[in-house]
Design a protein around this motif. Structure first.
Motif, mmCIF file in Angstrom:
data_model
loop_
_atom_site.group_PDB
_atom_site.id
_atom_site.type_symbol
_atom_site.label_atom_id
_atom_site.label_comp_id
_atom_site.label_asym_id
_atom_site.label_seq_id
_atom_site.Cartn_x
_atom_site.Cartn_y
_atom_site.Cartn_z
ATOM 1 N N ASP A 39 0.863 -1.178 0.000
ATOM 2 C CA ASP A 39 0.000 0.000 0.000
ATOM 3 C C ASP A 39 0.898 1.226 0.000
ATOM 4 O OD1 ASP A 39 -1.772 2.064 0.440
ATOM 5 O OD2 ASP A 39 -2.539 1.287 2.335
ATOM 6 N N TYR A 67 -9.103 -5.080 2.850
ATOM 7 C CA TYR A 67 -8.184 -4.015 3.269
ATOM 8 C C TYR A 67 -8.543 -2.694 2.588
ATOM 9 C CZ TYR A 67 -3.911 -1.309 3.830
ATOM 10 O OH TYR A 67 -3.017 -0.307 4.114
ATOM 11 N N GLN A 69 -11.450 -1.754 1.380
ATOM 12 C CA GLN A 69 -12.703 -1.258 1.951
ATOM 13 C C GLN A 69 -12.465 -0.619 3.322
ATOM 14 O OE1 GLN A 69 -15.153 -4.774 1.920
ATOM 15 N NE2 GLN A 69 -15.999 -4.308 -0.100
ATOM 16 N N HIS A 70 -11.628 -1.267 4.123
ATOM 17 C CA HIS A 70 -11.303 -0.722 5.445
ATOM 18 C C HIS A 70 -10.631 0.649 5.327
ATOM 19 C CE1 HIS A 70 -9.816 -0.385 9.528
ATOM 20 N NE2 HIS A 70 -8.590 -0.249 9.049
ATOM 21 N N MET A 71 -9.665 0.747 4.424
ATOM 22 C CA MET A 71 -8.952 2.015 4.252
ATOM 23 C C MET A 71 -9.874 3.082 3.666
ATOM 24 S SD MET A 71 -6.169 1.474 5.704
ATOM 25 C CE MET A 71 -5.324 3.007 5.347
ATOM 26 N N ARG A 72 -10.834 2.677 2.835
ATOM 27 C CA ARG A 72 -11.784 3.637 2.269
ATOM 28 C C ARG A 72 -12.654 4.235 3.373
ATOM 29 N NH1 ARG A 72 -14.391 0.914 -2.162
ATOM 30 N NH2 ARG A 72 -12.554 1.547 -3.317
ATOM 31 N N SER A 73 -13.050 3.400 4.341
ATOM 32 C CA SER A 73 -13.870 3.924 5.440
ATOM 33 C C SER A 73 -13.037 4.770 6.402
ATOM 34 C CB SER A 73 -14.540 2.774 6.195
ATOM 35 O OG SER A 73 -13.593 2.005 6.890
ATOM 36 N N LYS A 74 -11.752 4.454 6.495
ATOM 37 C CA LYS A 74 -10.854 5.178 7.393
ATOM 38 C C LYS A 74 -10.341 6.481 6.777
ATOM 39 C CE LYS A 74 -6.800 4.039 10.086
ATOM 40 N NZ LYS A 74 -5.712 3.097 10.259
ATOM 41 N N GLU A 75 -10.027 6.437 5.494
ATOM 42 C CA GLU A 75 -9.476 7.590 4.766
ATOM 43 C C GLU A 75 -10.251 7.771 3.468
ATOM 44 O OE1 GLU A 75 -5.297 6.928 4.152
ATOM 45 O OE2 GLU A 75 -4.945 6.442 6.246
ATOM 46 N N SER A 76 -11.479 8.249 3.560
ATOM 47 C CA SER A 76 -12.354 8.329 2.385
ATOM 48 C C SER A 76 -11.855 9.315 1.319
ATOM 49 C CB SER A 76 -13.763 8.694 2.808
ATOM 50 O OG SER A 76 -13.764 9.927 3.491
#
Length: 109
Positions: A39, A67, A69-76
């Protein structure tokens, strides 16, 4: 490179596991019999070694999607794209995340 994380996906121990490598990783950390996820803050590269199994590829792809999807919710504000990379065909944007990248050495016969 200000931001880069490397993960190893493996079923070497009889079960599938994803583990993060240390922050000071290098080209030698790429295991030819595993899948590596890199990443760089903009893209997530799924690096496929030449000796990986089909099971590892399928499970790693799912782990990579989770991963992202998780990063998208964390750092949109910075959604990541998935890129597939095969050993020996690494793009410059992948190799520049590693210290002292060089051509892969072929093992002696």
């Amino acid at each position: 490179m200000k931001y880069a994380r490397l993960f190893r996906c493996s079923n070497e121990k009889g079960y599938f596991a994803v583990s993060e490598k240390c922050s000071d990783f290098c080209q030698d950390d790429l295991a030819d019999d595993d899948i590596m996820l890199l990443d760089n803050g903009k893209e997530v590269y799924m690096w496929v070694g030449t000796q990986t199994s089909q099971v590892e590829i399928k499970l790693s792809l799912k782990a990579c999607q989770v991963y992202i999807q998780h990063m998208r919710s964390k750092e949109s504000e910075t959604p990541r794209k998935l890129r597939l990379v095969r050993k020996g065909n690494e793009p410059h944007c992948f190799t520049r995340c590693f210290h002292g990248w060089g051509a892969f050495k072929t093992p002696l016969a």
